[in-house]
Scaffold this motif. Structure first.
Motif, PDB file in Angstrom:
ATOM      1  N   PHE A 114      -0.848  14.528  -3.075  1.00  0.00           N
ATOM      2  CA  PHE A 114      -1.970  13.597  -3.055  1.00  0.00           C
ATOM      3  C   PHE A 114      -1.652  12.362  -3.893  1.00  0.00           C
ATOM      4  CE2 PHE A 114      -6.024  11.936  -4.443  1.00  0.00           C
ATOM      5  CZ  PHE A 114      -6.789  11.987  -3.289  1.00  0.00           C
ATOM      6  N   ASN A 115      -1.922  11.200  -3.307  1.00  0.00           N
ATOM      7  CA  ASN A 115      -1.679   9.941  -4.019  1.00  0.00           C
ATOM      8  C   ASN A 115      -2.935   9.093  -4.008  1.00  0.00           C
ATOM      9  OD1 ASN A 115       1.313   9.711  -4.735  1.00  0.00           O
ATOM     10  ND2 ASN A 115       1.311  10.506  -2.642  1.00  0.00           N
ATOM     11  N   LEU A 116      -3.256   8.525  -5.174  1.00  0.00           N
ATOM     12  CA  LEU A 116      -4.427   7.670  -5.260  1.00  0.00           C
ATOM     13  C   LEU A 116      -4.241   6.706  -6.423  1.00  0.00           C
ATOM     14  CD1 LEU A 116      -7.473   7.142  -4.403  1.00  0.00           C
ATOM     15  CD2 LEU A 116      -8.081   8.665  -6.270  1.00  0.00           C
ATOM     16  N   SER A 117      -4.658   5.468  -6.203  1.00  0.00           N
ATOM     17  CA  SER A 117      -4.574   4.494  -7.282  1.00  0.00           C
ATOM     18  C   SER A 117      -5.872   3.697  -7.315  1.00  0.00           C
ATOM     19  CB  SER A 117      -3.376   3.571  -7.030  1.00  0.00           C
ATOM     20  OG  SER A 117      -3.498   2.448  -7.862  1.00  0.00           O
ATOM     21  N   VAL A 118      -6.470   3.631  -8.491  1.00  0.00           N
ATOM     22  CA  VAL A 118      -7.703   2.859  -8.637  1.00  0.00           C
ATOM     23  C   VAL A 118      -7.436   1.750  -9.641  1.00  0.00           C
ATOM     24  CG1 VAL A 118     -10.141   2.938  -9.273  1.00  0.00           C
ATOM     25  CG2 VAL A 118      -9.086   4.941  -8.198  1.00  0.00           C
ATOM     26  N   ALA A 119      -7.706   0.511  -9.234  1.00  0.00           N
ATOM     27  CA  ALA A 119      -7.448  -0.624 -10.115  1.00  0.00           C
ATOM     28  C   ALA A 119      -8.575  -0.772 -11.133  1.00  0.00           C
ATOM     29  CB  ALA A 119      -7.323  -1.902  -9.295  1.00  0.00           C
ATOM     30  N   GLU A 120      -8.286  -1.452 -12.206  1.00  0.00           N
ATOM     31  CA  GLU A 120      -9.292  -1.695 -13.235  1.00  0.00           C
ATOM     32  C   GLU A 120     -10.472  -2.443 -12.613  1.00  0.00           C
ATOM     33  OE1 GLU A 120      -8.621  -3.980 -17.100  1.00  0.00           O
ATOM     34  OE2 GLU A 120      -7.328  -2.203 -17.240  1.00  0.00           O
ATOM     35  N   GLY A 121     -11.664  -1.984 -12.856  1.00  0.00           N
ATOM     36  CA  GLY A 121     -12.850  -2.669 -12.351  1.00  0.00           C
ATOM     37  C   GLY A 121     -13.142  -2.405 -10.882  1.00  0.00           C
ATOM     38  N   GLU A 122     -12.421  -1.473 -10.288  1.00  0.00           N
ATOM     39  CA  GLU A 122     -12.615  -1.197  -8.872  1.00  0.00           C
ATOM     40  C   GLU A 122     -13.537   0.016  -8.688  1.00  0.00           C
ATOM     41  OE1 GLU A 122      -9.790  -0.718  -4.885  1.00  0.00           O
ATOM     42  OE2 GLU A 122      -9.131   0.163  -6.765  1.00  0.00           O
ATOM     43  N   PHE A 123     -14.305   0.010  -7.587  1.00  0.00           N
ATOM     44  CA  PHE A 123     -15.160   1.144  -7.245  1.00  0.00           C
ATOM     45  C   PHE A 123     -14.557   1.830  -6.032  1.00  0.00           C
ATOM     46  CE2 PHE A 123     -19.786   2.601  -7.596  1.00  0.00           C
ATOM     47  CZ  PHE A 123     -19.572   3.751  -6.847  1.00  0.00           C
ATOM     48  N   VAL A 124     -14.077   3.045  -6.223  1.00  0.00           N
ATOM     49  CA  VAL A 124     -13.461   3.787  -5.124  1.00  0.00           C
ATOM     50  C   VAL A 124     -14.286   5.024  -4.829  1.00  0.00           C
ATOM     51  CG1 VAL A 124     -11.441   5.147  -4.427  1.00  0.00           C
ATOM     52  CG2 VAL A 124     -11.125   2.942  -5.552  1.00  0.00           C
ATOM     53  N   ALA A 125     -14.552   5.259  -3.533  1.00  0.00           N
ATOM     54  CA  ALA A 125     -15.275   6.466  -3.139  1.00  0.00           C
ATOM     55  C   ALA A 125     -14.314   7.416  -2.450  1.00  0.00           C
ATOM     56  CB  ALA A 125     -16.419   6.107  -2.209  1.00  0.00           C
ATOM     57  N   LEU A 126     -14.385   8.681  -2.830  1.00  0.00           N
ATOM     58  CA  LEU A 126     -13.607   9.731  -2.160  1.00  0.00           C
ATOM     59  C   LEU A 126     -14.534  10.418  -1.193  1.00  0.00           C
ATOM     60  CD1 LEU A 126     -11.608  11.617  -4.917  1.00  0.00           C
ATOM     61  CD2 LEU A 126     -10.717  10.073  -3.177  1.00  0.00           C
ATOM     62  N   LEU A 127     -14.155  10.368   0.088  1.00  0.00           N
ATOM     63  CA  LEU A 127     -15.028  10.899   1.118  1.00  0.00           C
ATOM     64  C   LEU A 127     -14.303  12.040   1.804  1.00  0.00           C
ATOM     65  CD1 LEU A 127     -17.737  10.178   2.514  1.00  0.00           C
ATOM     66  CD2 LEU A 127     -16.422   8.745   4.072  1.00  0.00           C
ATOM     67  N   GLY A 128     -15.006  13.130   2.023  1.00  0.00           N
ATOM     68  CA  GLY A 128     -14.352  14.235   2.719  1.00  0.00           C
ATOM     69  C   GLY A 128     -15.321  15.357   2.959  1.00  0.00           C
ATOM     70  N   PRO A 129     -14.961  16.269   3.864  1.00  0.00           N
ATOM     71  CA  PRO A 129     -15.828  17.414   4.122  1.00  0.00           C
ATOM     72  C   PRO A 129     -15.909  18.304   2.885  1.00  0.00           C
ATOM     73  CG  PRO A 129     -13.713  17.713   5.204  1.00  0.00           C
ATOM     74  CD  PRO A 129     -13.705  16.336   4.630  1.00  0.00           C
ATOM     75  N   SER A 130     -16.934  19.134   2.806  1.00  0.00           N
ATOM     76  CA  SER A 130     -17.032  19.977   1.614  1.00  0.00           C
ATOM     77  C   SER A 130     -15.846  20.940   1.558  1.00  0.00           C
ATOM     78  CB  SER A 130     -18.350  20.754   1.580  1.00  0.00           C
ATOM     79  OG  SER A 130     -18.956  20.774   2.828  1.00  0.00           O
TER      80      SER A 130
END
Lengths: 249, 285
Positions: B56-72
């Protein structure tokens, strides 16, 4: 719609039935001469000499039970905190507590007479009984916080001592007072048993000597006093418990 | 204590200056959260293992709003727990501000709101929001606490105990608590998951408004597509177990986004597209 009688009314009716039955058994004499009518026991307690004897014994037993309660709680709290902060110790402490509880107090009492002495045995026997109950209550209470609450404290960077103070202790209070409701009568039972084996004074001593001298009324008066003391301790603890539930849940 | 306070001001205060001065060392934009080749598997006993996340790879920048969406059950909450430092990855690297995630929690610069509000039942609203100050062993800034009570719209309920509040109000307290120390990183694990649709929608609007006021790096875990699109700069769609990144959707609709935006054709198109992507999984199952 069904009308429900209030709880206090149920309790009062229950107690009245119990007293009446005991009185009737005494009056009819079906249980023999060793079961006097309750009214005779109360009448006996009204006599100044008997009253002074029982009161002196009551003070001694209450003091021993009180000391036992305090000692037991303090040692249980120390053990529970050790188990909390040093998890390696937890299984060992659990087992030690179970083993101590498995040894019958009545078997320990003569041993204690020879080690801690006649004066202190009642308090120590009481402390042993209290200690086990309170250790179980403390360890269960301290571990009672929900996983999410613990997570919240972790992610806010709470130190372990802060988590203990601000989460675990408040969460544990209803359970601890539950334990106290069991421990308080246990303390009085323990003190009385401890006195059987040669303590200088106390309700236990009174019970043993009344039994040996066939003083039926004195025996009943002492037993009744012990029971009432125990009941009073229980009721106080229950009151504290419901207060804790209201405040901390 | 003074040191950590200065830290907060530097990192949170002026991102532009910070980025400018470190440009030589590290190319902007600064990466606040990074997960690289993360695999997470749990021991289920009897030599069975469950893989929640794989590569799994993910990068969130400073000041960014990221939503993780997925089935339960796709491992999105696992991602969040890895970022909090509550769980350790089986393999791979998890970094928050270039350090181990637990460092941020220890220095009291992390804000988290879980699906279960986990308020202290014996404390008032005001005391619950002040809790992070106490856990950080700092003097409570009551002005800040009251400011947040206003921000989440709970004026008049300061002295109420959690059990006297509705579900939506409890979640607002939990979010205020997450924000009170002005954290560098805000993590939201389905904070409105237990609420009814109408309350949820209103809460989303409020969260959007709150976020406009202070662009905190935020990672939101949700299974609600509209919620993700309304709030986030980027929506990361996960596959079913084991969780991998299926698709990354950039949402560049202008802010502030109000509730009426959810009726626009552009918004609907993005929502439909993402919903289809989520459905691929269900068809496969």
């Amino acid at each position: 719609m069904r009308l429900r009688s209030p709880r206090w009314l149920n309790n009062t009716i229950g107690v009245l039935i119990l007293i009446t039955v005991a009185e009737l058994i005494g009056r009819t004499g079906i249980a023999g001469r060793s079961w006097p009518p309750l009214t005779d026991v109360v009448g006996y307690l009204a006599e100044p000499v008997a009253q002074a004897t029982v009161l002196r014994a009551l003070t001694a037993t209450a003091a021993s039970a009180g000391w036992g309660l305090v000692l037991g709680i303090v040692f249980a709290a120390i053990a529970a905190l050790l188990a909390n902060f040093i998890p390696v110790l937890r299984p060992g402490l659990d087992r030690l507590a179970s083993v101590l509880n498995a040894v019958p107090l009545i078997a320990l009492a003569p041993l204690l007479i020879t080690t801690v002495g006649r004066e202190s045995t009642p308090a120590v026997v009481a402390a042993l009984g209290v200690g086990f109950v309170m250790f179980v209550a403390f360890t269960a209470g301290l571990a009672g916080a929900s996983a999410t609450h613990q997570d919240v404290f972790s992610v806010f960077g709470s130190a372990r001592s802060t988590t203990l103070l601000r989460l675990q202790i408040p969460v544990s209070l209803p359970t601890v007072f539950d334990g106290l409701a069991l421990a308080a009568p246990t303390a009085i039972l323990g003190a009385t048993i401890g006195e059987w084996f040669g303590a200088p004074r106390g309700l236990g001593v009174l019970i043993v000597s009344a039994m040996q001298n066939y003083q039926v009324l004195l025996l009943w008066a002492a037993a009744l006093t012990a029971a009432l003391l125990s009941l009073a301790a229980y009721l106080i603890a229950v009151r504290l418990q419901s207060g804790a539930v209201r405040r901390f849940t | 204590m003074t040191e950590s306070a200065t830290d907060t001001i530097q990192s949170g205060g002026s991102a532009a200056t910070a980025a400018g001065s470190t440009a030589a060392v590290r190319p902007a934009p600064a990466e606040a959260i990074a997960l690289r080749n993360v695999t997470m598997s749990f021991d289920l006993g009897r030599s069975k293992r469950m893989t929640a996340l794989e590569d799994f790879n993910l990068s969130v920048a400073e000041g960014e709003f990221v939503a993780l969406l997925g089935p339960s059950g796709c491992g999105k909450s696992t991602v969040l727990r890895l970022v909090t430092g509550l769980e350790q990855a089986t393999s791979g690297e998890v970094l928050v501000e270039d350090k181990a995630p637990a460092d941020l929690a220890k220095s009291h610069r992390l804000g988290v709101a879980f699906q279960e509000h986990a308020l202290l039942p014996w404390s008032s609203v005001r005391e619950n929001i002040a809790l992070p100050f106490r856990l950080a062993r700092r003097a409570v800034d009551w002005q800040r606490v009251d400011e947040l009570i206003r921000l989440v719209g709970l004026v008049g309920f300061e002295k109420a105990r959690p059990r006297q509040l509705s579900g939506g109000m409890k979640q607002r307290v939990a979010i205020a608590r997450a924000l009170v120390l002005s954290p560098d990183v805000l993590l939201l694990d389905e904070p409105f998951g237990a609420l009814d649709a109408v309350t949820r929608r209103r809460m989303n609007g409020e969260l959007a408004r709150i976020w406009e006021e202070q662009h905190i790096t935020t990672l939101l875990v949700t299974h609600d597509v509209e919620e993700a699109v309304l709030l986030a700069d980027r929506v990361v769609v996960l596959t079913g177990r084991p969780g991998r990144v299926r698709h990354v959707q950039t949402v560049d609709m202008p802010r502030p986004r109000h509730a009426d935006i959810t009726r626009s054709a552009e918004f609907r198109a993005v929502v439909d597209h993402l919903t289809d992507l989520l459905d691929v999984d269900r068809k496969a199952e």
